[in-house]
Design an enzyme around this catalytic site. Structure first.
Site, PDB file in Angstrom:
ATOM      1  N   TYR A  74       0.848  -1.195   0.000  1.00  0.00           N
ATOM      2  CA  TYR A  74       0.000   0.000   0.000  1.00  0.00           C
ATOM      3  C   TYR A  74       0.888   1.251   0.000  1.00  0.00           C
ATOM      4  O   TYR A  74       1.200   1.833   1.030  1.00  0.00           O
ATOM      5  CB  TYR A  74      -0.964   0.005   1.198  1.00  0.00           C
ATOM      6  CG  TYR A  74      -1.879  -1.209   1.247  1.00  0.00           C
ATOM      7  CD1 TYR A  74      -2.086  -2.007   0.120  1.00  0.00           C
ATOM      8  CD2 TYR A  74      -2.552  -1.564   2.416  1.00  0.00           C
ATOM      9  CE1 TYR A  74      -2.912  -3.119   0.162  1.00  0.00           C
ATOM     10  CE2 TYR A  74      -3.391  -2.678   2.464  1.00  0.00           C
ATOM     11  CZ  TYR A  74      -3.551  -3.447   1.327  1.00  0.00           C
ATOM     12  OH  TYR A  74      -4.373  -4.551   1.377  1.00  0.00           O
ATOM     13  N   GLY A 226     -17.603  -0.256  -1.974  1.00  0.00           N
ATOM     14  CA  GLY A 226     -18.588   0.828  -1.881  1.00  0.00           C
ATOM     15  C   GLY A 226     -19.947   0.463  -2.464  1.00  0.00           C
ATOM     16  O   GLY A 226     -20.955   1.099  -2.134  1.00  0.00           O
TER      17      GLY A 226
HETATM   18  N1  LIG Z   1      -5.317  -8.861   0.896  1.00  0.00           N
HETATM   19  C1  LIG Z   1      -5.696  -8.342  -0.237  1.00  0.00           C
HETATM   20  O1  LIG Z   1      -5.354  -8.788  -1.338  1.00  0.00           O
HETATM   21  C2  LIG Z   1      -6.592  -7.128  -0.192  1.00  0.00           C
HETATM   22  C3  LIG Z   1      -7.233  -6.665  -1.354  1.00  0.00           C
HETATM   23  C4  LIG Z   1      -8.095  -5.550  -1.238  1.00  0.00           C
HETATM   24  C5  LIG Z   1      -8.279  -4.927   0.006  1.00  0.00           C
HETATM   25  N2  LIG Z   1      -7.614  -5.390   1.100  1.00  0.00           N
HETATM   26  C6  LIG Z   1      -7.801  -4.755   2.446  1.00  0.00           C
HETATM   27  O2  LIG Z   1      -9.190  -4.656   2.705  1.00  0.00           O
HETATM   28  C7  LIG Z   1      -9.551  -3.291   2.988  1.00  0.00           C
HETATM   29  C8  LIG Z   1     -10.949  -3.022   2.478  1.00  0.00           C
HETATM   30  O3  LIG Z   1     -11.124  -3.427   1.132  1.00  0.00           O
HETATM   31  P1  LIG Z   1     -11.416  -2.390  -0.049  1.00  0.00           P
HETATM   32  O4  LIG Z   1     -10.868  -1.086   0.283  1.00  0.00           O
HETATM   33  O5  LIG Z   1     -10.999  -3.066  -1.312  1.00  0.00           O
HETATM   34  O6  LIG Z   1     -13.017  -2.342  -0.146  1.00  0.00           O
HETATM   35  P2  LIG Z   1     -14.234  -1.912   0.801  1.00  0.00           P
HETATM   36  O7  LIG Z   1     -13.824  -1.844   2.206  1.00  0.00           O
HETATM   37  O8  LIG Z   1     -15.330  -2.838   0.426  1.00  0.00           O
HETATM   38  O9  LIG Z   1     -14.599  -0.480   0.239  1.00  0.00           O
HETATM   39  C9  LIG Z   1     -13.972   0.692   0.692  1.00  0.00           C
HETATM   40  C10 LIG Z   1     -14.494   1.894  -0.077  1.00  0.00           C
HETATM   41  O10 LIG Z   1     -15.923   1.890  -0.080  1.00  0.00           O
HETATM   42  C11 LIG Z   1     -16.409   3.218   0.119  1.00  0.00           C
HETATM   43  N3  LIG Z   1     -17.062   3.236   1.436  1.00  0.00           N
HETATM   44  C12 LIG Z   1     -16.590   2.750   2.619  1.00  0.00           C
HETATM   45  N4  LIG Z   1     -17.477   2.935   3.597  1.00  0.00           N
HETATM   46  C13 LIG Z   1     -18.531   3.544   3.035  1.00  0.00           C
HETATM   47  C14 LIG Z   1     -19.765   3.989   3.564  1.00  0.00           C
HETATM   48  N5  LIG Z   1     -20.078   3.823   4.836  1.00  0.00           N
HETATM   49  N6  LIG Z   1     -20.642   4.583   2.713  1.00  0.00           N
HETATM   50  C15 LIG Z   1     -20.341   4.742   1.414  1.00  0.00           C
HETATM   51  N7  LIG Z   1     -19.182   4.344   0.845  1.00  0.00           N
HETATM   52  C16 LIG Z   1     -18.280   3.729   1.667  1.00  0.00           C
HETATM   53  C17 LIG Z   1     -15.198   4.140   0.064  1.00  0.00           C
HETATM   54  O11 LIG Z   1     -14.876   4.490  -1.279  1.00  0.00           O
HETATM   55  P3  LIG Z   1     -15.460   5.788  -2.080  1.00  0.00           P
HETATM   56  O12 LIG Z   1     -15.841   6.815  -1.106  1.00  0.00           O
HETATM   57  O13 LIG Z   1     -14.351   6.203  -2.964  1.00  0.00           O
HETATM   58  O14 LIG Z   1     -16.631   5.247  -2.841  1.00  0.00           O
HETATM   59  C18 LIG Z   1     -14.105   3.214   0.579  1.00  0.00           C
HETATM   60  O15 LIG Z   1     -12.834   3.635   0.202  1.00  0.00           O
HETATM   61  C19 LIG Z   1      -8.437  -2.456   2.310  1.00  0.00           C
HETATM   62  O16 LIG Z   1      -8.317  -1.181   2.886  1.00  0.00           O
HETATM   63  C20 LIG Z   1      -7.234  -3.333   2.557  1.00  0.00           C
HETATM   64  O17 LIG Z   1      -6.744  -3.145   3.890  1.00  0.00           O
HETATM   65  C21 LIG Z   1      -6.797  -6.491   1.023  1.00  0.00           C
END
Ligand SMILES: NC(=O)c1ccc[n+]([C@@H]2O[C@H](COP(=O)([O-])OP(=O)(O)OC[C@H]3O[C@@H](n4cnc5c(N)ncnc54)[C@H](OP(=O)(O)O)[C@@H]3O)[C@@H](O)[C@H]2O)c1
Length: 336
Positions: A74, A226
């Site tokens: 990251y 999201g």
């Molecule tokens: N191990 C792996 O390969 C891997 C891969 C992916 C992620 N991860 C980890 O998992 C974490 C979460 O996954 P992710 O970031 O891919 O997806 P997520 O948590 O499903 O989505 C996060 C995004 O959704 C939106 N959001 C979050 N809360 C919200 C709310 N209450 N209301 C409206 N929109 C909201 C925001 O984006 P917007 O405001 O821009 O819409 C936010 O940046 C990452 O931060 C990372 O630590 C790990």
């Protein structure tokens, strides 16, 4: 409609992370969003203001979150640095006692780089304890066995507390756990993509094997980046304003939004009864559908996301509500 009497759960209710002594909140904060626009993976999210990061972390801590998921990838350590710096700035017992999960990046590397780069991780994390060190994916030049031998060495040297993996198959977590046992250790967790719009781990043996071995599942992209908030269904024009590649994925296209609409409507109906939001229902489903086996790490790119997401730990859906949501999600996933 009158709000439902909510079964309020103590937000500080912690659960044991798989085969470890770590007591973690069902939700952790995903810190990919703190990549500062750096590196290939870091360009996925907009650059956040330092003050927003501080408020996101503080809101998470005050809302009962006691752990943070970051990674070398990251922003090439940017997220680790910003997280550790922010925790130090906030100070006090919640920040000091926060648990840190980070990850080694395996692509185009051998297991030798695990031991070679650990001091860099510790440096980026401002000498904080690494409670959980995860192998970001199984795709390296080394075998699972060699990778686990290197991770075990770090535990033996006291550089990390516990070993986890990410994106490992059922067979790979079995092998990882087998090799760690030879060192008197256990595999603690497998971090995988899991949400109401991606339930492959229920079909491909990952969830069953994890339960059998006592390995915790850490659900990433729990809001389908999201989509499960319903905001893109309400206002499809929002998709165009997204910076980064998310908008090109199937779930964000018009056809994808049409497909997931019945699920969003179900989340909205239930959310209204609980006086909460669809996002909170989606996260609550994840952390309650499988006893205490599944943790989730929603990311936040705005302070109000963190404010909303932490509250998903403050109630518990009933078994029949979990089944109902599960049924609608399965119908959506089976539809074309
Ligand atoms: N191990 C792996 O390969 C891997 C891969 C992916 C992620 N991860 C980890 O998992 C974490 C979460 O996954 P992710 O970031 O891919 O997806 P997520 O948590 O499903 O989505 C996060 C995004 O959704 C939106 N959001 C979050 N809360 C919200 C709310 N209450 N209301 C409206 N929109 C909201 C925001 O984006 P917007 O405001 O821009 O819409 C936010 O940046 C990452 O931060 C990372 O630590 C790990």
């Amino acid at each position: 409609m009158e709000a439902k009497t909510v079964n309020v759960t103590d937000s500080t209710q912690l659960r044991q992370l798989g085969n470890s002594d770590l007591k973690l909140s069902p939700l952790g904060l995903g810190c990919w969003q703190f990549s500062n626009g750096k590196g290939m993976v870091g360009k996925f999210w907009p650059v956040l203001r330092r003050e927003d990061i501080r408020q996101i972390v503080q809101t998470s801590l005050e809302g009962g979150i006691n752990w943070f998921d970051t990674a070398e990838a990251y922003g090439g350590g940017q997220s680790e640095q910003l997280l550790a710096g922010t925790l130090n700035e906030i100070g006090g017992p919640l920040a000091e006692e926060a648990n840190i999960a980070t990850k080694w990046w395996p692509a185009f590397r051998t297991a030798g780089s695990i031991t070679a780069t650990i001091d860099e991780r510790i440096h980026h994390l401002a000498q904080r304890t690494i409670h959980l060190y995860q192998v970001h994916s199984p795709y390296s030049f080394s075998s699972v066995g060699a990778t686990m031998n290197a991770m075990a060495k770090l535990v033996e040297q006291g550089k990390i507390k516990y070993v986890g993996v990410s994106n490992f198959s059922a067979q790979q977590i079995r092998e990882a756990d087998r090799v760690l046992r030879e060192h008197g250790l256990r595999l603690v967790s497998n971090q995988v993509k899991y949400s109401l719009l991606d339930r492959r781990i229920e079909q491909n043996g990952i969830l069953d094997t994890a339960k059998e071995l006592g390995v915790a599942i850490i659900a990433y992209s729990p809001l389908m980046q999201g989509i499960l908030s319903g905001k893109f269904h309400k206002n499809p024009a929002l998709v165009k304003s997204i910076k980064g590649p998310r908008k090109w994925t199937a779930a964000f296209r018009n056809s994808g939004l049409q497909r997931s609409k019945p699920l969003i409507e179900t989340l909205e109906q239930l959310a209204q009864q609980y006086n909460v939001t669809p996002t909170q229902i989606a996260l609550n489903w994840l952390i309650n559908a499988h006893g205490e086996n599944v943790f989730a790490i929603p990311g936040a790119s705005k302070v109000h996301h963190a404010e909303e997401n932490v509250k998903a730990m403050q109630f518990t859906l009933t078994t029949s509500e979990i089944e109902m949501v599960s049924h609608v999600s399965n119908q959506v996933l089976r539809s074309k």
